[in-house]
Motif scaffolding. Structure first.
Motif, PDB file in Angstrom:
ATOM      1  N   GLU A  85       0.519  -0.690   0.049  1.00 57.17           N
ATOM      2  CA  GLU A  85       0.184  -0.091   0.328  1.00 57.17           C
ATOM      3  C   GLU A  85       0.611   1.660  -0.167  1.00 57.17           C
ATOM      4  O   GLU A  85       2.210   1.427   0.242  1.00 57.17           O
ATOM      5  N   ASN A  86       0.201   2.591  -0.922  1.00 56.80           N
ATOM      6  CA  ASN A  86       1.223   3.505  -0.950  1.00 56.80           C
ATOM      7  C   ASN A  86       0.773   4.683  -0.288  1.00 56.80           C
ATOM      8  O   ASN A  86      -0.790   4.591  -0.222  1.00 56.80           O
ATOM      9  N   GLY A  87       1.554   5.458   0.637  1.00 62.12           N
ATOM     10  CA  GLY A  87       1.683   6.336   1.619  1.00 62.12           C
ATOM     11  C   GLY A  87       2.021   7.872   0.116  1.00 62.12           C
ATOM     12  O   GLY A  87       2.147   7.602  -0.553  1.00 62.12           O
ATOM     13  N   GLU A  88       2.280   9.058   0.972  1.00 63.25           N
ATOM     14  CA  GLU A  88       2.539  10.288   0.477  1.00 63.25           C
ATOM     15  C   GLU A  88       4.095   9.878  -0.515  1.00 63.25           C
ATOM     16  O   GLU A  88       4.167  10.388  -1.320  1.00 63.25           O
ATOM     17  N   ASN A  89       4.767   8.777   0.450  1.00 63.73           N
ATOM     18  CA  ASN A  89       5.503   8.841  -0.203  1.00 63.73           C
ATOM     19  C   ASN A  89       6.058   7.521  -0.832  1.00 63.73           C
ATOM     20  O   ASN A  89       7.541   7.082  -1.114  1.00 63.73           O
ATOM     21  N   GLY A  90       5.546   7.073  -1.651  1.00 63.67           N
ATOM     22  CA  GLY A  90       5.030   5.577  -1.656  1.00 63.67           C
ATOM     23  C   GLY A  90       5.404   3.979  -0.856  1.00 63.67           C
ATOM     24  O   GLY A  90       4.468   5.014  -0.450  1.00 63.67           O
ATOM     25  N   ASP A  91       5.612   3.427  -0.772  1.00 65.73           N
ATOM     26  CA  ASP A  91       5.021   1.493  -0.451  1.00 65.73           C
ATOM     27  C   ASP A  91       5.527   2.784   1.672  1.00 65.73           C
ATOM     28  O   ASP A  91       6.278   3.279   1.701  1.00 65.73           O
ATOM     29  N   LEU A  92       4.171   2.563   2.258  1.00 65.93           N
ATOM     30  CA  LEU A  92       4.089   2.914   3.480  1.00 65.93           C
ATOM     31  C   LEU A  92       4.731   1.746   4.870  1.00 65.93           C
ATOM     32  O   LEU A  92       5.153   0.897   3.950  1.00 65.93           O
ATOM     33  N   ILE A  93       5.805   2.397   5.365  1.00 70.29           N
ATOM     34  CA  ILE A  93       7.550   2.234   5.158  1.00 70.29           C
ATOM     35  C   ILE A  93       6.744   1.030   6.663  1.00 70.29           C
ATOM     36  O   ILE A  93       7.109  -0.252   7.133  1.00 70.29           O
ATOM     37  N   GLU A  94       5.355   1.313   7.014  1.00 68.03           N
ATOM     38  CA  GLU A  94       4.805   0.798   8.431  1.00 68.03           C
ATOM     39  C   GLU A  94       4.596  -0.954   7.405  1.00 68.03           C
ATOM     40  O   GLU A  94       4.645  -1.785   8.365  1.00 68.03           O
ATOM     41  N   ARG A  95       3.629  -1.259   6.622  1.00 68.40           N
ATOM     42  CA  ARG A  95       2.972  -1.461   5.926  1.00 68.40           C
ATOM     43  C   ARG A  95       4.650  -2.993   5.412  1.00 68.40           C
ATOM     44  O   ARG A  95       4.836  -4.095   5.533  1.00 68.40           O
ATOM     45  N   LYS A  96       5.892  -2.300   5.135  1.00 65.38           N
ATOM     46  CA  LYS A  96       7.351  -3.187   4.251  1.00 65.38           C
ATOM     47  C   LYS A  96       7.222  -3.886   5.544  1.00 65.38           C
ATOM     48  O   LYS A  96       8.222  -4.871   5.825  1.00 65.38           O
ATOM     49  N   CYS A  97       7.800  -3.171   6.718  1.00 65.16           N
ATOM     50  CA  CYS A  97       8.431  -4.016   8.066  1.00 65.16           C
ATOM     51  C   CYS A  97       7.350  -4.657   8.765  1.00 65.16           C
ATOM     52  O   CYS A  97       7.769  -5.582   8.676  1.00 65.16           O
ATOM     53  N   GLU A  98       6.041  -4.872   8.376  1.00 68.12           N
ATOM     54  CA  GLU A  98       4.706  -5.373   8.864  1.00 68.12           C
ATOM     55  C   GLU A  98       5.105  -6.527   8.146  1.00 68.12           C
ATOM     56  O   GLU A  98       5.409  -8.142   8.399  1.00 68.12           O
ATOM     57  N   PHE A  99       5.933  -6.857   6.555  1.00 68.70           N
ATOM     58  CA  PHE A  99       6.385  -7.498   5.701  1.00 68.70           C
ATOM     59  C   PHE A  99       7.182  -8.789   5.738  1.00 68.70           C
ATOM     60  O   PHE A  99       6.449  -9.899   6.431  1.00 68.70           O
ATOM     61  N   VAL A 100       8.098  -7.920   6.932  1.00 66.86           N
ATOM     62  CA  VAL A 100       9.424  -8.682   6.870  1.00 66.86           C
ATOM     63  C   VAL A 100       8.692  -9.603   8.127  1.00 66.86           C
ATOM     64  O   VAL A 100       9.620 -10.268   8.465  1.00 66.86           O
ATOM     65  N   GLN A 101       8.433  -8.837   9.276  1.00 68.62           N
ATOM     66  CA  GLN A 101       8.146  -8.706  10.673  1.00 68.62           C
ATOM     67  C   GLN A 101       7.871 -10.279  10.600  1.00 68.62           C
ATOM     68  O   GLN A 101       7.606 -11.559  11.470  1.00 68.62           O
TER      69      GLN A 101
END
Length: 255
Positions: free
Chosen positions: A129-145
Motif C-alpha cells: 500500500e502506498n502513502g505520500e512517499n510511496g510504499d508505507l514503511i509500516e506495511r513493508k516492515c510488517e511484511f518482513v516481521q
C-alpha cells in the motif's frame, strides 16, 4: 581489506542512491522513503567493518492472491523456482567477484535458497500500500516481521549474516506511470528503516527478535520478476531483476 573492496565496488556502482530501487526511465510518479545502507557492515562498525556477508539466506514468499510463476512463461520461459534463483545468485556472485577484482568472491557454499515457499496472510496490495512517499514503511516492515515469525522455528538465524527476501509478482519500480501501485517496490531495510516502521519513538530499537536469541536488523527485498502483469509481449520493455538484486545487495555491503 574490506575498505579497498568497498572503494572498488563504489566506483563500479555509482548508480546506487539513498533511495529505494530507481524506477524505469520516464516514470515520474515514483517516490519512496529514504533507505539507509547497512549499519552492520558500515565502516563505522568496529566489529564488522573488516568483514562482508559470507552466509546469505534467500527466502521465497508469496501472497494470498499472488503466487510464484512455477510454469515457464514469457519473458524468460523459465520456472521461477529454487533452481532459478540459485542461478541468479551464481550471477550475483560473479558480478561482485569481478567488481571487487576478486576480493569479494562468493561460491555456492555462501548462499542458500531455502527449500520452502512461504505464503503470507495478506494480499500484495496490503503490504505494498502506498502513502505520500510511496510504499508505507509500516506495511513493508510488517511484511518482513511476518516472514520472520513464520520461519523462526524452522531456521537458526545464527547461521546467516544476510537475508534476501524474494517475493512473488513484479516490483513497482518497473510499473508504468500510475500503474500497479499496489505492488511492492524493491528495497533494502536497515535497522533505522525497521525502527521507523515498527517502533518509531525508540531510538534504541534493536531489530526483530528471533527465537535464536538474536535480533534481525537488515533485509534485502526483491521481486521474482520486473515483467508487469499488464505487459504486452513484443511491445513493452523487458527489465531483468538481476540489476535490482545487484543494486539492493550493494546496500547490504554498506554502499
Amino acid at each position: 581489506m574490506k575498505r579497498s573492496i568497498l572503494i572498488i565496488l563504489t566506483v563500479c556502482m555509482t548508480g546506487l542512491s539513498l533511495f529505494a530501487m530507481p524506477p524505469i526511465p520516464g516514470k515520474t510518479d515514483y517516490n519512496n522513503y529514504q533507505i539507509y545502507p547497512s549499519e552492520k557492515y558500515s565502516r563505522n562498525n568496529p566489529v564488522f567493518r573488516d568483514e562482508l556477508p559470507q552466509n546469505i539466506l534467500a527466502v521465497m514468499v508469496q501472497f494470498s492472491d499472488i503466487t510464484f510463476d512455477l510454469v515457464p512463461n514469457y519473458p524468460d520461459s523459465l520456472a521461477h523456482d529454487k533452481e532459478y534463483f540459485e542461478r541468479l545468485f551464481f550471477h550475483l556472485a560473479s558480478f561482485y567477484t569481478d567488481a571487487s577484482h576478486g576480493n569479494y568472491a562468493l561460491t555456492e557454499d555462501n548462499y542458500t535458497v531455502w527449500d520452502n515457499i512461504i505464503t503470507l496472510s495478506q494480499t500484495m496490495g496490503y503490504y505494498g500500500e502506498n502513502g505520500e512517499n510511496g510504499d508505507l514503511i509500516e506495511r513493508k516492515c510488517e511484511f518482513v516481521q511476518e516472514i520472520v515469525e513464520l520461519i523462526d522455528d524452522q531456521l537458526d538465524f545464527n547461521d546467516y549474516d544476510a537475508i534476501i527476501i524474494i517475493h512473488a509478482g513484479a516490483g513497482e519500480e518497473a510499473a508504468g506511470q500510475d500503474e500497479n501501485e499496489d505492488q511492492l517496490s524493491s528495497t533494502f531495510l536497515s535497522r533505522r528503516s525497521l525502527q521507523a516502521g515498527l517502533d518509531p519513538e525508540n531510538d534504541d530499537f534493536p531489530g526483530i527478535e528471533t527465537e535464536d536469541g538474536i535480533y534481525l536488523t537488515e533485509f534485502v527485498i526483491i521481486p521474482e520478476t520486473d515483467w508487469q502483469p499488464n505487459g504486452v509481449p513484443g511491445e513493452d520493455t523487458i527489465y531483468s531483476i538481476f540489476g535490482v538484486l545487484a543494486h539492493q545487495f550493494g546496500h547490504q555491503l554498506g554502499l
